[in-house]
Design a protein around this motif. Structure first.
Motif, PDB file in Angstrom:
ATOM      1  N   LEU A 208      43.453  -6.714  55.348  1.00 34.70           N
ATOM      2  CA  LEU A 208      42.428  -7.715  55.686  1.00 34.70           C
ATOM      3  C   LEU A 208      42.506  -8.099  57.158  1.00 34.70           C
ATOM      4  O   LEU A 208      41.494  -8.213  57.849  1.00 34.70           O
ATOM      5  CB  LEU A 208      42.605  -8.976  54.818  1.00 34.70           C
ATOM      6  CG  LEU A 208      42.399  -8.778  53.313  1.00 34.70           C
ATOM      7  CD1 LEU A 208      42.825 -10.035  52.555  1.00 34.70           C
ATOM      8  CD2 LEU A 208      40.952  -8.437  52.990  1.00 34.70           C
ATOM      9  N   ILE A 209      43.741  -8.280  57.638  1.00 37.20           N
ATOM     10  CA  ILE A 209      43.893  -8.682  59.046  1.00 37.20           C
ATOM     11  C   ILE A 209      43.444  -7.544  59.960  1.00 37.20           C
ATOM     12  O   ILE A 209      42.830  -7.771  60.997  1.00 37.20           O
ATOM     13  CB  ILE A 209      45.338  -9.168  59.340  1.00 37.20           C
ATOM     14  CG1 ILE A 209      45.590 -10.459  58.538  1.00 37.20           C
ATOM     15  CG2 ILE A 209      45.546  -9.423  60.833  1.00 37.20           C
ATOM     16  CD1 ILE A 209      47.021 -10.980  58.577  1.00 37.20           C
ATOM     17  N   GLN A 210      43.689  -6.308  59.522  1.00 39.17           N
ATOM     18  CA  GLN A 210      43.188  -5.220  60.367  1.00 39.17           C
ATOM     19  C   GLN A 210      41.652  -5.261  60.455  1.00 39.17           C
ATOM     20  O   GLN A 210      41.073  -5.066  61.530  1.00 39.17           O
ATOM     21  CB  GLN A 210      43.610  -3.828  59.875  1.00 39.17           C
ATOM     22  CG  GLN A 210      43.095  -2.841  60.910  1.00 39.17           C
ATOM     23  CD  GLN A 210      43.307  -1.373  60.670  1.00 39.17           C
ATOM     24  OE1 GLN A 210      43.326  -0.913  59.536  1.00 39.17           O
ATOM     25  NE2 GLN A 210      43.434  -0.643  61.757  1.00 39.17           N
ATOM     26  N   ALA A 211      41.007  -5.565  59.335  1.00 34.77           N
ATOM     27  CA  ALA A 211      39.533  -5.640  59.352  1.00 34.77           C
ATOM     28  C   ALA A 211      39.072  -6.691  60.368  1.00 34.77           C
ATOM     29  O   ALA A 211      38.160  -6.448  61.161  1.00 34.77           O
ATOM     30  CB  ALA A 211      39.021  -5.979  57.952  1.00 34.77           C
ATOM     31  N   ILE A 212      39.735  -7.842  60.364  1.00 29.53           N
ATOM     32  CA  ILE A 212      39.345  -8.932  61.275  1.00 29.53           C
ATOM     33  C   ILE A 212      39.540  -8.491  62.730  1.00 29.53           C
ATOM     34  O   ILE A 212      38.665  -8.679  63.580  1.00 29.53           O
ATOM     35  CB  ILE A 212      40.168 -10.200  60.955  1.00 29.53           C
ATOM     36  CG1 ILE A 212      39.801 -10.723  59.562  1.00 29.53           C
ATOM     37  CG2 ILE A 212      39.947 -11.282  62.010  1.00 29.53           C
ATOM     38  CD1 ILE A 212      40.733 -11.804  59.036  1.00 29.53           C
ATOM     39  N   VAL A 213      40.688  -7.857  62.996  1.00 32.54           N
ATOM     40  CA  VAL A 213      40.981  -7.423  64.370  1.00 32.54           C
ATOM     41  C   VAL A 213      39.973  -6.351  64.819  1.00 32.54           C
ATOM     42  O   VAL A 213      39.446  -6.394  65.931  1.00 32.54           O
ATOM     43  CB  VAL A 213      42.438  -6.919  64.476  1.00 32.54           C
ATOM     44  CG1 VAL A 213      42.681  -6.227  65.803  1.00 32.54           C
ATOM     45  CG2 VAL A 213      43.416  -8.071  64.288  1.00 32.54           C
ATOM     46  N   LEU A 214      39.671  -5.407  63.916  1.00 35.82           N
ATOM     47  CA  LEU A 214      38.702  -4.364  64.274  1.00 35.82           C
ATOM     48  C   LEU A 214      37.348  -4.963  64.600  1.00 35.82           C
ATOM     49  O   LEU A 214      36.648  -4.516  65.505  1.00 35.82           O
ATOM     50  CB  LEU A 214      38.568  -3.342  63.132  1.00 35.82           C
ATOM     51  CG  LEU A 214      39.739  -2.385  62.942  1.00 35.82           C
ATOM     52  CD1 LEU A 214      39.519  -1.505  61.718  1.00 35.82           C
ATOM     53  CD2 LEU A 214      39.928  -1.500  64.179  1.00 35.82           C
TER      54      LEU A 214
END
Ligand code: HAM
Length: 488
Positions: A208-214
């Protein structure tokens, strides 16, 4: 190739028929309609209430003049989306969708109107006091949803064993909260949610955090603009255990300590004491919540503590994903919603000017509060308002002009049918075509510039007799006569 008729020549040829000025419309609304430009600076409705609207004085004046003008502003805290703002909203949502696709999430949707029972929680959360709730004509208690997670849980329960876990769903939808309005906080907002059901390990949160960062990176925001604070509710749980505070107070304690920084420490103390938490425990809780380093937390709670091992795992995964510089441990992050049970996180602007950009966490026990068997779950909600404020501050709003490929313009009324055929054939080939009539040529040129058309296709009598049209390439200013069946 024949000579191009001069503009003046065309203007003289053009019959001045059926020209109706929009401003003479009898609608009281049109005469007050704001004019829109296509610069990014006008793209502001997603985040603020400053879209150009009739002022109170203008409205009063209109009413004083005897017209029956209603209030043309939408209800306080809500927004209209005229074309410029709609383009910005669509652009943002396309980015949400694209990131969700990249992470392999499937899109779902729910009604904005939900049953009130889904949102009745007793932990004293702010969200339950901000409900737009009412009785429908059939006597049912309903709400305009303030968030989407309970609807998601409802659908997971409804689908039962037919869904294969883990499931990864995303949705974009409007939420309603009767909220005190500040910059980026509104009474309605759109939320992008990504949720995972059936993953109990911190891999879920890491994804989920990767999605936000992307998403941030895609919008041009970097880790010096924005950070993501991470903690775990298990930190607080461990502290409550240290002070032998009963488990049933956990949720209420979370909701109270989430107010740290929003209300005074004395008020927090008072609320905790009235719950039956001892003053030693209150001091212990507040002390632990001030920790900003994972190693300090480990010193206080010990390395065996689940909160510590999960957070350490998340930070090590962050290194592997390559987004470690975006995240930081901050024990004061608790989030205000009752159902979170583990890791919680929120994105913030490093200048500290705005409220949370997005927030989420693990909620492994939500389903049982609806009478179903629990499934481990985690997710986040990302609003459309704060992010636009941030993009505006950073000068990152995109230039989203209305663009069409072609304008087709018959120079004579008798050629209306021909113009329709040409427009229709171009549209079937996938070109966007604005078919314009009843205008002067001068207006058509200005219009073409305004909407960034690449070609102007003039359907004139003499060309038509030769089975052709006149095509003006608006970027090179070149003009050609083109046979109709060669027009692409
Ligand atoms: P939330 O923290 O209440 O979480 O809201 C998530 C995000 O929605 C906020 O960070 C903000 O971007 C936006 N938001 C919330 N309220 C407003 C408002 N009044 N005006 C503008 N934007 C707002 C939830 O709603 C959880 N259901 C998120 C979640 C999904 N947790 C797990 N899955």
């Amino acid at each position: 190739m024949s000579a191009v008729p001069s503009l003046r020549h065309l203007l003289l040829l053009r019959p001045r028929l059926r020209f109706i000025a929009l401003s003479t419309s009898s609608s009281p609304f049109l005469s007050y309609a704001p004019s829109h430009h296509f610069s990014p600076s006008s793209l502001r409705v997603l985040s603020s209430s400053s879209s150009p609207t009739l002022t109170q004085e203008e409205a009063d004046e209109a009413v004083g003049k005897g017209s029956s003008l209603i209030d043309v502003n939408p209800p306080r805290g809500t927004r209209d989306f005229p074309p410029d703002d709609m383009r910005l909203r669509n652009w943002l949502f396309q980015n949400f969708r694209e990131i969700s696709r990249i992470l392999s999430f499937e899109e779902v949707d729910f009604p904005v109107l939900e049953s009130e029972a889904l949102f009745i929680r007793k932990a004293g959360e702010e969200i339950t006091q901000q409900l737009y709730n009412f009785e429908d004509k059939g006597g049912r208690r309903v709400v305009l949803r303030p968030e989407i997670t309970p609807s998601l849980a409802r659908l997971v329960i409804k689908q039962g064993k037919s869904v294969s876990l883990p499931l990864k769903w995303f949705t974009i939808g409007q939420c309603w909260r009767y909220e005190r309005m500040t910059r980026g906080r509104r009474r309605e907002h759109y939320q992008w949610n990504m949720d995972i059901f059936g993953v109990s390990k911190v891999r879920g949160e890491a994804e989920l955090i990767q999605a936000i960062v992307l998403l941030f990176e895609r919008l041009g925001i970097n880790s010096s603009d924005v950070g993501i604070r991470v903690s775990s509710r298990k930190v607080l749980q461990a502290v409550l255990q240290m002070y032998a505070i009963p488990d049933n107070l956990f949720t209420q304690v979370c909701v109270i300590v989430d107010k740290l920084g929003k209300i005074t420490r004395e008020e927090i103390e008072k609320e905790l004491l009235s719950l039956g938490v001892s003053i030693q425990a209150v001091n212990g809780i507040i002390e632990v919540l001030s920790l900003k380093s994972l190693s300090k937390l480990e010193e206080v709670l010990g390395s065996e503590e689940e909160a510590v091992s999960e957070l350490k795992k998340l930070f090590s995964l962050a290194e592997s994903y390559g987004y470690a510089d975006w995240i930081c441990f901050d024990a004061s992050v608790v989030r205000g919603l009752a159902y979170y049970t583990g890791i919680v996180f929120e994105a913030f602007d490093r200048e500290g000017k705005l409220r949370a950009i997005c927030g989420g966490g693990r909620y492994d026990r939500l389903l049982s509060t609806f009478g179903s068997e629990d499934i481990p779950a985690c997710g986040f909600g990302f609003g459309d308002a704060v992010i636009v404020e941030l993009l505006k501050d950073k000068g990152l709003l995109p230039d989203l002009a209305h663009r069409v490929d072609d304008i087709v313009f018959p120079l004579d009324e008798v050629l209306d049918g021909t113009a329709s055929r040409i427009a229709s054939s171009l549209r079937k080939k996938g070109r966007s075509v604005d078919l314009v009539e009843d205008k002067r040529l001068k207006w058509v040129f200005k219009h073409a510039e305004r909407i960034g058309a690449s070609r102007l296709i003039l359907v004139g009598n003499s060309e038509w007799e030769r089975g052709a049209v006149r095509v003006k390439n608006l970027s090179t200013r070149e003009e050609f006569e083109v046979k109709i069946d060669e027009l692409v």
